[in-house]
Design a protein around this motif. Structure first.
Motif, PDB file in Angstrom:
ATOM      1  N   ASP A  51      -3.192  12.166  73.524  1.00 44.90           N
ATOM      2  CA  ASP A  51      -2.891  12.090  75.331  1.00 44.90           C
ATOM      3  C   ASP A  51      -1.185  12.263  75.572  1.00 44.90           C
ATOM      4  OD1 ASP A  51      -1.886  10.358  77.400  1.00 44.90           O
ATOM      5  OD2 ASP A  51      -2.953   8.663  76.162  1.00 44.90           O
ATOM      6  N   LEU A  52      -0.497  12.290  76.286  1.00 42.81           N
ATOM      7  CA  LEU A  52       1.260  12.308  76.147  1.00 42.81           C
ATOM      8  C   LEU A  52       1.486  10.806  75.981  1.00 42.81           C
ATOM      9  CD1 LEU A  52       3.357  14.340  76.646  1.00 42.81           C
ATOM     10  CD2 LEU A  52       3.430  13.915  79.086  1.00 42.81           C
ATOM     11  N   GLY A 100       3.717  17.886  77.590  1.00 39.28           N
ATOM     12  CA  GLY A 100       2.889  17.451  77.803  1.00 39.28           C
ATOM     13  C   GLY A 100       1.469  18.549  77.583  1.00 39.28           C
ATOM     14  N   SER A 102      -0.113  20.811  74.111  1.00 40.70           N
ATOM     15  CA  SER A 102      -0.065  20.968  72.925  1.00 40.70           C
ATOM     16  C   SER A 102      -0.768  22.517  72.772  1.00 40.70           C
ATOM     17  CB  SER A 102      -1.557  19.593  73.136  1.00 40.70           C
ATOM     18  OG  SER A 102      -1.952  19.729  71.440  1.00 40.70           O
TER      19      SER A 102
END
Length: 550
Positions: A51-52, A100, A102
Motif C-alpha cells: 500500500d503506497l 507505487g 513494488s
C-alpha cells in the motif's frame, strides 16, 4: 528461522533493525505502540500486497529485508524450480517505490509476489485470534492427521501416480474427442482419399500425358511430316541418301590418296550411316503412328481428372496433391485405428486407477488408525486450557474423486460442553475456543514435522491468568524444536520467553517513531511489573514479576 528483520521508511518506522535467536521470543508493547506495524512490515516481505500509503516519507522508497535460515526446510527443489540461487542463509527484500511500484527479491534475484508468497508460507506462519478459518479447511485437517499417521512417504508416491493417472485420463479424453470429431469427417476424407488414390499421381505425369495428348491429337500432321522426311531421304532422283551414295563412292576413291582424304571419307561414311539410320527410324515411326480415338479420350480423361483435383484441393502441382493424399491417408488411418487406441488407453487408465485406489486405501487406513490418538491428544490439551468438556468427533468419508491428498473427505466436528451435540467446528466454537484449538493443533503438529517459524499474535487475548499460563507453557514447549514468537499483553506468557522485545513509540521533535529493542534482565522485570500493575510500579508488582521470571 528468522535471523533478522530490517525496516526502513514504513508507517511510523523510520529505520528499524533487529536480530532474533531460536527458541521462544516474546514481543510486548502498549496498545498503539506499533506491534501491528511490525507485523505489517513482516507481511510485506512474505508476499502481502503493498500500500503506497504505508510509506513514511512519500518521496523515498520503503525497504524491508529479512534474513532467514532455511536449511531445515527442504526448499532446494523450490529454488531450482524458480531458477533461484539456493543459500542456507536466504535474504528476502521488498521495496515499495514512491511511484507505487513494488519489487521483490530473493537472494538478490527479482521474483513475482506469487513466488515470494509461496516461499513465505514455508518460512513463517503468522497466527492471530481472527485467523482461525484454516481450522475448517479440509486440506489443513488432513495435513494434521497425515502428520500423525506418518503418511508423508505414501503421499509422495500417491502424488507421482496421481500425475501419471491424470495424464492418462487427459490422453483418453483427447482420443475420445478426436474420435467424435473424426467420425464426422471420416466419410468425406475417405471419399477424397479414394479420388486421389485412383488418380495417376506421380511426378511428371501431367507433362507426360500432355505430350501423348498432343501427339494423338495431331496424328495426320505427324504421319505427313514423317512421310515427307522419309521421301526426302530416299527419293530415287533427288533423295539425300541417293546423293550421299554417290558422294560415298567418290570419297572411297579419294581415300587411297592420303590420310587427309581417308579422314574425310570416314566422316562422309559416318554421315551416310546416320542419315540411313534416320531414314529407318522415320519409317518405323510412320508405321507406329496411327489414329487412336479411344486412347486419346482416355488420356484426355486423365488430364481432366488431374486438372480438377488440382483445382479442388488448391494445389499448384502434382507434388502438393501427393502430400494431400498422404495427409488424408493418415487421417483416415488414425480414425480407423482410434478405437483400438481408445481401448488400449482405457485399459491403461483402469490399471492406474486400481494402483491409485490401493495407495489411497492405505493412506485412509493409516488415517483411521490415528484418529483416536488425535482426538485424545486434542481433548487432553484442551482440558488443560480450560475446556475440560471439549470433545471432537473426526470422521473420514470416501470421496468420489481423487484429490491431491488422497480420496477422503473429513468431517471435523466439535462439542464444547457435555451433552452438547456435535457441530461444524467453525460454527459452534467461539473465537477464544478456536484460538486454543489452533494452538493445540499447532503444538501437536510440531511434534511430528518441521514447522515454519510460528508467530502468535495475541492468541491469548481474553483468557484467564491460569489458562494463559498453560498457553505459555505450550508455546514454550513448541520452542524447543522450532522458533516461536508470541505478541502478548499477558505477563504470565511474557515471562516464559527466552528473549523479550519491546515495541514502543518515541517522539523526536514533531515526529513520532516506532522502535523496538531487546530487553535486559532488569528491563524485563520492569516491563512485566508494568504489565501486572500499570505505570505506577509497586514493590509487589516487581516481586511478582521476579517470581514469574523464576
Amino acid at each position: 528461522m528468522l535471523n533478522s528483520l530490517s525496516i526502513q521508511n514504513y508507517a511510523l518506522i523510520d529505520h528499524l533493525k533487529v536480530s532474533f535467536t531460536n527458541g521462544f521470543t516474546i514481543i510486548t508493547g502498549e496498545t498503539g505502540a506499533g506491534k501491528s506495524i511490525l507485523l505489517g512490515g513482516l507481511g510485506l516481505v512474505l508476499g502481502n500486497r503493498a500500500d503506497l500509503g504505508a510509506l513514511r516519507d512519500a518521496t523515498t522508497k520503503c525497504i524491508i529485508e529479512a534474513n532467514f535460515d532455511v536449511e531445515k526446510y527442504d526448499l532446494k527443489t523450490f529454488f531450482e524450480e524458480n531458477d533461484l540461487d539456493y543459500e542456507p542463509k536466504t535474504i528476502i527484500r521488498r521495496e515499495i517505490l514512491p511511484s507505487g511500484k513494488s519489487r521483490a527479491f530473493i537472494n538478490d534475484s527479482p521474483v513475482t509476489l506469487d513466488v515470494l508468497s509461496q516461499l513465505g508460507d514455508s518460512l513463517i506462519d503468522i497466527h492471530s485470534q481472527h485467523q482461525t478459518l484454516q481450522l475448517a479447511d479440509n486440506d489443513f485437517q488432513l495435513k494434521v492427521i497425515d502428520a500423525l499417521a506418518d503418511n508423508s512417504a505414501l503421499l509422495l508416491v500417491y502424488g507421482d501416480q496421481l500425475v501419471s493417472y491424470q495424464k492418462s485420463e487427459k490422453s483418453l479424453k483427447k482420443l475420445l474427442a478426436f474420435q467424435e470429431n473424426a467420425t464426422k469427417e471420416y466419410e468425406y476424407n475417405s471419399h477424397l482419399l479414394k479420388e486421389l488414390e485412383t488418380a495417376p499421381l506421380k511426378q511428371g505425369v501431367i507433362e507426360e500425358l500432355e505430350e501423348q495428348y498432343e501427339q494423338l491429337s495431331n496424328v495426320e500432321t505427324i504421319v505427313e511430316q514423317l512421310s515427307k522426311g522419309h521421301q526426302l531421304l530416299n527419293d530415287e532422283q533427288v533423295g539425300v541418301l541417293t546423293a550421299m551414295t554417290e558422294l560415298k563412292l567418290a570419297s572411297n576413291k579419294l581415300a587411297t590418296f592420303g590420310s587427309q582424304f581417308e579422314t574425310l571419307n570416314e566422316r562422309i561414311l559416318s554421315a551416310f550411316l546416320e542419315l540411313d539410320d534416320i531414314s529407318s527410324e522415320l519409317d518405323v515411326l510412320q508405321e507406329k503412328t496411327e489414329a487412336n480415338p479411344l486412347l486419346l479420350e482416355e488420356i484426355n480423361s486423365k488430364l481432366q481428372l488431374l486438372y480438377n483435383l488440382q483445382k479442388k484441393h488448391g494445389a499448384t502441382d502434382i507434388a502438393e496433391l501427393i502430400a494431400i493424399r498422404e495427409s488424408l491417408s493418415e487421417k483416415v488411418s488414425a480414425t480407423e485405428n482410434v478405437a483400438l487406441d481408445i481401448k488400449k488407453a482405457t485399459q491403461e487408465l483402469v490399471t492406474k486407477e486400481k494402483d491409485l485406489e490401493a495407495i489411497a486405501l492405505k493412506i485412509r487406513e493409516n488415517r483411521i488408525k490415528i484418529i483416536p490418538v488425535l482426538q485424545k491428544q486434542l481433548t487432553e490439551s484442551l482440558s488443560q486450557l480450560g475446556m475440560p468438556s471439549a470433545s471432537f468427533k473426526i470422521e473420514i468419508h470416501p470421496s468420489e474423486i481423487f484429490t491431491n491428498k488422497g480420496k477422503d473427505a473429513l468431517l471435523f466436528l466439535f462439542a464444547a460442553n457435555k451433552g452438547s451435540s456435535y457441530g461444524d467446528l467453525k460454527k459452534v466454537a467461539s473465537g477464544g475456543e478456536l484460538s486454543r484449538i489452533m494452538l493445540t493443533i499447532k503444538a501437536i503438529l510440531a511434534r511430528y514435522e518441521q514447522l515454519p517459524t510460528m508467530m502468535f499474535d495475541e492468541i491469548d487475548t481474553g483468557v484467564s491468568g491460569e489458562i494463559s499460563n498453560k498457553m505459555g507453557d505450550i508455546m514454550q514447549a513448541m520452542s524447543t524444536t522450532m522458533q516461536v514468537f508470541s505478541i502478548t499483553h499477558l505477563p504470565q506468557v511474557a515471562a516464559k520467553g527466552a528473549s523479550h522485545f519491546k515495541v514502543f513509540k518515541e517522539e523526536e521533535g514533531m515526529i513520532t517513531n516506532t522502535k523496538m529493542k531487546k530487553l535486559s534482565s532488569d528491563e524485563r522485570i520492569i516491563e512485566l511489573a508494568e504489565m501486572l500493575g500499570g505505570k505506577n510500579i509497586s514493590d509487589s508488582a516487581v516481586a511478582h514479576a521476579k517470581q514469574l521470571l523464576g
